[in-house]
Design a protein around this motif. Structure first.
Motif, PDB file in Angstrom:
ATOM      1  N   ALA A 124       0.733  -1.081   0.427  1.00  0.00           N
ATOM      2  CA  ALA A 124      -0.389   0.579   0.186  1.00  0.00           C
ATOM      3  C   ALA A 124       0.916   1.361   0.119  1.00  0.00           C
ATOM      4  CB  ALA A 124      -1.290  -0.262   1.155  1.00  0.00           C
ATOM      5  N   VAL A 125       0.906   2.294  -0.107  1.00  0.00           N
ATOM      6  CA  VAL A 125       0.776   3.654   0.008  1.00  0.00           C
ATOM      7  C   VAL A 125      -0.297   4.601   0.969  1.00  0.00           C
ATOM      8  CG1 VAL A 125       1.375   5.646  -1.232  1.00  0.00           C
ATOM      9  CG2 VAL A 125       1.899   3.537  -2.417  1.00  0.00           C
ATOM     10  N   LYS A 126       0.939   5.773   1.275  1.00  0.00           N
ATOM     11  CA  LYS A 126       0.142   6.974   2.872  1.00  0.00           C
ATOM     12  C   LYS A 126       0.394   7.807   2.556  1.00  0.00           C
ATOM     13  CE  LYS A 126      -0.423   7.440   6.862  1.00  0.00           C
ATOM     14  NZ  LYS A 126      -0.323   7.421   8.073  1.00  0.00           N
ATOM     15  N   VAL A 127      -0.414   8.349   2.197  1.00  0.00           N
ATOM     16  CA  VAL A 127      -0.522  10.000   2.496  1.00  0.00           C
ATOM     17  C   VAL A 127      -0.550  10.493   3.513  1.00  0.00           C
ATOM     18  CG1 VAL A 127      -0.780  10.752   0.087  1.00  0.00           C
ATOM     19  CG2 VAL A 127      -2.714  10.228   1.753  1.00  0.00           C
ATOM     20  N   TRP A 128       0.072  11.534   4.439  1.00  0.00           N
ATOM     21  CA  TRP A 128       0.325  12.010   5.715  1.00  0.00           C
ATOM     22  C   TRP A 128      -0.429  13.104   6.062  1.00  0.00           C
ATOM     23  CZ3 TRP A 128       3.393  14.983   9.131  1.00  0.00           C
ATOM     24  CH2 TRP A 128       3.417  14.614  10.281  1.00  0.00           C
ATOM     25  N   LYS A 129      -0.755  13.565   7.230  1.00  0.00           N
ATOM     26  CA  LYS A 129      -1.490  15.193   7.492  1.00  0.00           C
ATOM     27  C   LYS A 129      -0.564  16.180   6.953  1.00  0.00           C
ATOM     28  CE  LYS A 129       0.300  14.872  12.001  1.00  0.00           C
ATOM     29  NZ  LYS A 129      -0.303  14.798  13.156  1.00  0.00           N
ATOM     30  N   ASN A 130       0.337  15.766   6.014  1.00  0.00           N
ATOM     31  CA  ASN A 130       1.205  17.472   6.262  1.00  0.00           C
ATOM     32  C   ASN A 130       0.749  17.788   4.549  1.00  0.00           C
ATOM     33  OD1 ASN A 130       2.120  14.349   5.059  1.00  0.00           O
ATOM     34  ND2 ASN A 130       3.702  15.960   4.076  1.00  0.00           N
ATOM     35  N   ILE A 131      -0.257  16.438   4.134  1.00  0.00           N
ATOM     36  CA  ILE A 131      -0.648  17.154   2.262  1.00  0.00           C
ATOM     37  C   ILE A 131      -1.887  18.149   3.470  1.00  0.00           C
ATOM     38  CG2 ILE A 131      -1.825  16.950   0.893  1.00  0.00           C
ATOM     39  CD1 ILE A 131      -0.318  14.460   0.515  1.00  0.00           C
ATOM     40  N   GLY A 132      -2.486  19.268   3.029  1.00  0.00           N
ATOM     41  CA  GLY A 132      -3.682  19.727   3.743  1.00  0.00           C
ATOM     42  C   GLY A 132      -2.938  20.410   4.960  1.00  0.00           C
ATOM     43  N   MET A 133      -2.051  20.265   5.677  1.00  0.00           N
ATOM     44  CA  MET A 133      -1.760  21.033   7.308  1.00  0.00           C
ATOM     45  C   MET A 133      -0.796  21.781   6.811  1.00  0.00           C
ATOM     46  SD  MET A 133      -3.009  18.474  10.449  1.00  0.00           S
ATOM     47  CE  MET A 133      -2.933  19.994  11.231  1.00  0.00           C
ATOM     48  N   VAL A 134       0.742  21.269   6.343  1.00  0.00           N
ATOM     49  CA  VAL A 134       1.474  21.527   6.395  1.00  0.00           C
ATOM     50  C   VAL A 134       2.265  22.264   4.464  1.00  0.00           C
ATOM     51  CG1 VAL A 134       4.751  21.437   6.552  1.00  0.00           C
ATOM     52  CG2 VAL A 134       2.837  20.055   7.858  1.00  0.00           C
ATOM     53  N   GLU A 135       2.018  21.317   3.640  1.00  0.00           N
ATOM     54  CA  GLU A 135       3.291  21.616   2.437  1.00  0.00           C
ATOM     55  C   GLU A 135       2.547  22.444   1.366  1.00  0.00           C
ATOM     56  OE1 GLU A 135       5.688  19.848   1.505  1.00  0.00           O
ATOM     57  OE2 GLU A 135       5.401  17.886   3.230  1.00  0.00           O
ATOM     58  N   LYS A 136       3.046  23.529   1.094  1.00  0.00           N
ATOM     59  CA  LYS A 136       2.795  24.329   0.350  1.00  0.00           C
ATOM     60  C   LYS A 136       3.309  24.158  -1.564  1.00  0.00           C
ATOM     61  CE  LYS A 136       2.079  27.955   3.303  1.00  0.00           C
ATOM     62  NZ  LYS A 136       2.734  29.152   4.147  1.00  0.00           N
ATOM     63  N   ASP A 137       2.180  24.602  -2.501  1.00  0.00           N
ATOM     64  CA  ASP A 137       3.900  24.439  -3.367  1.00  0.00           C
ATOM     65  C   ASP A 137       4.454  25.420  -4.219  1.00  0.00           C
ATOM     66  OD1 ASP A 137       1.799  26.739  -5.206  1.00  0.00           O
ATOM     67  OD2 ASP A 137       0.899  25.477  -5.613  1.00  0.00           O
ATOM     68  N   ALA A 138       4.769  25.745  -5.774  1.00  0.00           N
ATOM     69  CA  ALA A 138       5.942  26.542  -5.830  1.00  0.00           C
ATOM     70  C   ALA A 138       5.459  28.306  -5.686  1.00  0.00           C
ATOM     71  CB  ALA A 138       6.709  26.656  -7.431  1.00  0.00           C
TER      72      ALA A 138
END
Length: 366
Positions: A124-138
């Motif tokens: 399986a693959v996991k995506v974490w809460k950093n998507i939505g709560m931390v990560e920003k694009d360029a």
């Protein structure tokens, strides 16, 4: 007259047998029933973890995640692969980096990373809460899980039938003042992790916004094998979780690190929680979030908490959860400062939640 009495007794016995509730398990059945903890983090190559899992009758899914308090992702992968070779009862899930997200070639690089991990045994693959709560694009814009720039990777997972474990948001307690939180473990974790304690960051996305993004993502990818980690962050209400499962029939959820939230609900209405488990018995995976990481005296509070005797802690957590889910027995739950009566779920329901559902869900790949 005697013949008719015999017929009546036989008919009554058949009726009673047809309507009698299925007998549940007891505490003594714990080690004899096949079980699968579908959410652990083996961040140390520790044979004691494998040994206690063997003794207690567990298979394990160790989930790699891009979490700053964990070892680097490549190190997590090396540990998981080594433990998998030592004992095939441990399987593992991979993850991917958000570095360079949205730039040319990111999708192709990410797909290659996933395929290489699957070739080494990832299920399986996991995506974490950093998507939505931390990560920003360029461009400095917050990235949410329903961003169409994920579509190429998700389409690849759909084609290969690779399950995605989705951790979006946090417990609803994360947006409440400390004195309004419903569990002591959430209170300890967010006190120690103020960067993730959204009550202190009103400028950040709301709980409702993160759940809405998650729902849009699930609706847009109905063919994706979707596992909503941590009860899909709807741990505060089995009614809300039921609505999520009804809207998105492709989804399952795990119970990792949210047992106390369930117990808080069942103290108030045991029948409601028990009925939820029975109704959605095919959609729930047992999981704990047990984390075996290198001990660090300066480490902040974790949920579940870190310990210097991890094997013993794993056994304690597993047995307490079994007592709550499988038996009618009560136990003191410090996280809610109350006694929680066991749900006494039927054997068939326990067998699905503890093993059959996970075996089916993580064996879908072609």
């Amino acid at each position: 007259m005697q013949i008719w009495r015999s017929v009546l007794l036989v008919g009554t016995a058949a009726l009673i047998g047809a309507t009698a509730p299925e007998r549940g398990y007891g505490e003594g059945d714990f080690t004899n029933v096949a079980k699968f903890d579908a959410h652990v983090h083996a961040n140390v190559n520790d044979p004691r973890f494998l040994e206690v899992a063997r003794r207690d009758g567990f298979q394990l899914l160790s989930i790699n995640v891009d979490y700053p308090d964990f070892p680097p992702v490549p190190e997590q992968a090396t540990i998981a692969e080594a433990m998998r070779k030592a004992d095939p009862r441990l399987q593992f899930a991979t993850t991917f980096s958000m570095q360079g997200f949205g730039t040319p070639g990111w999708t192709e690089r990410t797909i290659r990373t996933i395929d290489a991990a699957v070739a080494r045994g990832a299920v399986a693959v996991k995506v974490w809460k950093n998507i939505g709560m931390v990560e920003k694009d360029a461009q400095g814009k917050r990235v949410f899980i329903d961003d169409p720039r994920f579509d190429g990777v998700i389409a690849h997972l759909e084609r290969r039938k690779i399950p995605l474990i989705v951790h979006q948001g946090e417990p609803k307690n994360c947006w409440l003042p400390l004195d309004q939180m419903t569990t002591e473990n959430d209170r300890a974790y967010f006190s120690a992790h103020p960067e993730y304690y959204m009550y202190l960051h009103p400028e950040e996305p709301s709980y409702e916004a993160l759940m809405a993004a998650r729902d849009r993502f699930a609706a847009r990818h109905p063919k994706l094998a979707f596992d909503g980690a941590h009860m899909a962050s709807l741990e505060w209400s089995v009614d809300e979780l039921a609505r999520f499962l009804d809207r998105h029939p492709n989804t399952v959820v795990d119970l990792a690190a949210r047992m106390s939230n369930l117990q808080a609900q069942s103290v108030g209405d045991r029948a409601r929680v028990r009925n939820f488990f029975i109704r959605y018995q095919d959609r729930i995976l047992y999981g704990t979030d047990l984390t075996d990481s290198p001990l660090d005296p300066a480490a902040r509070a974790q949920n579940p908490p870190a310990t210097n005797d991890f094997a013993r802690e794993a056994d304690r957590v597993w047995r307490n959860d079994w007592r709550y889910l499988a038996t009618p027995l009560s136990q003191r739950v410090d996280a809610i400062k109350a006694d929680a009566e066991g749900l006494d779920l039927p054997r068939g329901v326990i067998d699905k939640i503890y093993s059959k559902n996970a075996r089916r869900f993580f064996a879908r790949m072609t």
